[in-house]
Design a protein around this motif. Structure first.
Motif, short mmCIF file in Angstrom:
data_model
loop_
_atom_site.label_atom_id
_atom_site.label_comp_id
_atom_site.label_asym_id
_atom_site.label_seq_id
_atom_site.Cartn_x
_atom_site.Cartn_y
_atom_site.Cartn_z
N TYR A 50 1.00 -1.13 0.12
CA TYR A 50 -0.08 -0.02 0.01
C TYR A 50 0.78 1.22 0.01
O TYR A 50 1.62 1.12 0.90
N ARG A 51 0.64 2.23 -1.10
CA ARG A 51 1.63 3.06 -1.17
C ARG A 51 1.01 4.39 -1.18
O ARG A 51 0.57 5.04 -2.17
N PRO A 52 0.79 5.07 0.23
CA PRO A 52 -0.06 6.25 0.29
C PRO A 52 0.83 7.50 0.05
O PRO A 52 2.17 7.49 0.38
N THR A 53 0.48 8.70 -0.78
CA THR A 53 1.37 9.98 -1.11
C THR A 53 0.61 10.90 0.00
O THR A 53 -0.55 11.23 -0.28
N PHE A 54 1.41 11.70 0.56
CA PHE A 54 0.77 12.86 1.32
C PHE A 54 1.38 14.03 0.99
O PHE A 54 2.72 14.38 0.43
N THR A 55 0.63 15.06 1.07
CA THR A 55 1.18 16.65 0.66
C THR A 55 1.40 17.18 1.95
O THR A 55 0.38 17.27 2.70
N ILE A 56 2.09 17.74 2.25
CA ILE A 56 2.47 18.68 3.49
C ILE A 56 2.93 20.14 3.36
O ILE A 56 3.83 20.08 2.38
N ASP A 57 2.33 21.03 3.91
CA ASP A 57 2.83 22.31 3.83
C ASP A 57 2.60 23.03 5.10
O ASP A 57 1.77 22.73 5.87
N GLY A 58 3.44 24.10 5.41
CA GLY A 58 3.44 24.79 6.42
C GLY A 58 4.77 25.51 6.83
O GLY A 58 5.61 25.54 5.85
N SER A 59 4.81 25.82 8.00
CA SER A 59 6.06 26.53 8.52
C SER A 59 6.54 26.37 9.78
O SER A 59 5.69 26.06 11.00
N SER A 107 9.76 26.67 5.61
CA SER A 107 8.39 26.85 5.11
C SER A 107 8.34 26.27 3.68
O SER A 107 9.49 26.49 2.77
N GLY A 108 7.29 25.88 3.22
CA GLY A 108 7.04 25.48 1.97
C GLY A 108 5.92 24.22 1.52
O GLY A 108 5.09 24.11 2.61
N SER A 109 6.11 23.45 0.50
CA SER A 109 5.09 22.38 0.50
C SER A 109 5.71 21.19 -0.30
O SER A 109 6.72 21.63 -1.04
N THR A 110 5.60 19.78 0.23
CA THR A 110 6.36 18.81 -0.45
C THR A 110 5.26 17.73 -0.29
O THR A 110 4.14 17.77 0.28
N THR A 111 5.81 16.61 -0.95
CA THR A 111 5.06 15.46 -0.87
C THR A 111 5.92 14.29 -0.39
O THR A 111 7.32 14.44 -0.62
N PHE A 112 5.46 13.18 0.13
CA PHE A 112 6.43 11.99 0.54
C PHE A 112 5.53 10.84 0.45
O PHE A 112 4.09 11.03 0.43
N THR A 113 5.85 9.63 0.25
CA THR A 113 5.29 8.67 -0.09
C THR A 113 5.79 7.45 0.85
O THR A 113 6.94 7.33 1.02
N LEU A 114 4.81 6.70 1.47
CA LEU A 114 5.06 5.38 2.18
C LEU A 114 4.92 4.29 1.44
O LEU A 114 4.31 4.02 0.43
N ASN A 115 5.58 3.09 1.94
CA ASN A 115 5.52 1.62 1.27
C ASN A 115 5.18 0.67 2.56
O ASN A 115 5.82 0.52 3.41
#
Length: 369
Positions: free
Chosen positions: A165-174, A237-245
């Motif tokens: 199961y490979r969920p991708t999350f978007t995370i943003d803030g400071s 600060s900014g926004s990025t994504t990361f994915t889990l396995n």
């Protein structure tokens, strides 16, 4: 008094025990704490009373590298505002706020802090900010922390055997810190009864920046920038994504937990031009924005299905937005009204039977077409 505790960290791809059949129920939890003051050593009848500090009980299993250390006894003179809430659906949000002045006239000390935790399925948020002015010693407590956490029973279809199961999350803030302050944002996940595994972390420990992601420690994250200086404080600060396995067994329900943690722990400002302070603002994130499911050969399962314990619908884009059944584009045609009425009656009968038989929350199966 700042206490450090570390939760076990595992790189993604490490081995896991089989999840087996789910015993958990869908759960959303939000927590927020702000604490400040000086523990009054010896105030409880013993010279050793109020001199021992421990973990915040609510933070155990969720907190990461930095936590507020609290007196293990009550009535020690430390101000604490602690809030918590839980639910099986919807969204829960709690906030704390505290301002205290303490110390002797020739050594005045002040703390001001607030925090918020928010939890919804596929959408977590946290904030923690705190400021401390004055000297500090082993009796001082000063900090704010919060978490948002979800546990979701998930059953994957579309293939057999094992998979990913490979969920991708978007995370943003400071995240900001200046002076003698430790500020932290951390995202972790767990499967079943296993401990949480660290997946994403940003730390500003008194001007020393640290980044940890799915590939281990990194110099920075794509989409994030660092501004400021040692004197004025650094902001990440900014926004990025990361994915889990996450390993899964097709057809077997796995209880998958996500937790987002924030902490800001300032200490002495002696010799500094400003108070020590930190601000972690990630209240509108983390969001589940993509899902991929792989079979035992590592090949994508295009027509995967997800049955969720909470009834939340998931597809390849993450959480499927709920549609307002009363909206202008969802008025049933006249010919469908009898069927709709039957569906309502059937749903009511199923809910009634479920209550009589002690069943849990209904589940929904969603096909990713």
């Amino acid at each position: 008094m700042r206490k450090r505790f570390f939760t076990p960290i595992a790189l993604l791809g490490a081995g896991f025990l089989s999840c087996g059949v789910s015993e958990a129920v869908p759960l959303l939890q939000a927590y927020a704490l702000s604490a400040g003051g000086a523990s009054a050593f010896g105030s409880q009848g013993s010279i050793f009373s109020c001199a021992t500090f421990g973990r915040d009980p609510m933070a155990q299993g969720v907190g990461m590298g930095f936590e507020v250390g609290l007196p293990t006894q009550s009535g020690c003179g430390v101000g604490v505002d602690s809030r918590t809430a839980s639910a099986a659906s919807g969204t829960v949000t709690v906030s704390s706020a505290l301002g205290v002045n303490f110390g002797i006239p020739i050594d005045r000390r002040s703390f001001l802090g607030s925090s918020t935790g928010r939890a919804g399925f596929g959408n977590l948020g946290v904030s923690a900010n705190a400021s401390y002015g004055g000297t500090s010693d082993s009796s001082v407590v000063s900090g704010s922390q919060a978490f948002g956490m979800q546990t979701e029973p998930m059953n994957f279809g579309g293939a057999t055997g094992t998979g990913i199961y490979r969920p991708t999350f978007t995370i943003d803030g400071s995240l900001f810190g200046v002076g003698r302050t430790d500020s932290e944002l951390a995202f972790s996940y767990g499967i079943g009864t296993e401990p949480n595994y660290l997946a994403f972390r940003i730390v500003n420990s008194r001007g020393a920046l640290s980044f940890y992601g799915p590939n281990g420690y990194e110099t920075s994250f794509p989409g994030f920038s660092v501004t400021g200086s040692a004197g004025t404080g650094y902001t990440v600060s900014g926004s990025t994504t990361f994915t889990l396995n996450i390993p899964i067994d097709f057809g077997a329900t796995a209880d998958i937990t996500y937790a987002l943690w924030a902490a800001s722990l300032p200490l002495s400002s002696a010799g500094l031009l400003t108070a020590s302070s930190g601000d972690v603002e990630f209240l509108n994130t983390v969001r589940l924005t993509g899902i991929q499911v792989l079979d035992s050969r590592g090949l994508p399962v295009d027509a995967f299905t997800i049955t969720s314990g909470s009834g939340t619908k998931y597809d390849r884009n993450g959480v499927v937005a709920a549609i307002d059944p009363g909206g202008p584009n969802n008025v049933p045609e006249p010919g469908t009204l009898p069927l709709a009425a039957l569906a309502v009656l059937a749903a009511g009968w199923i809910r009634s039977r479920g209550r009589q038989q002690g069943r849990g929350h209904p589940t929904f199966c969603v096909t990713n077409g």
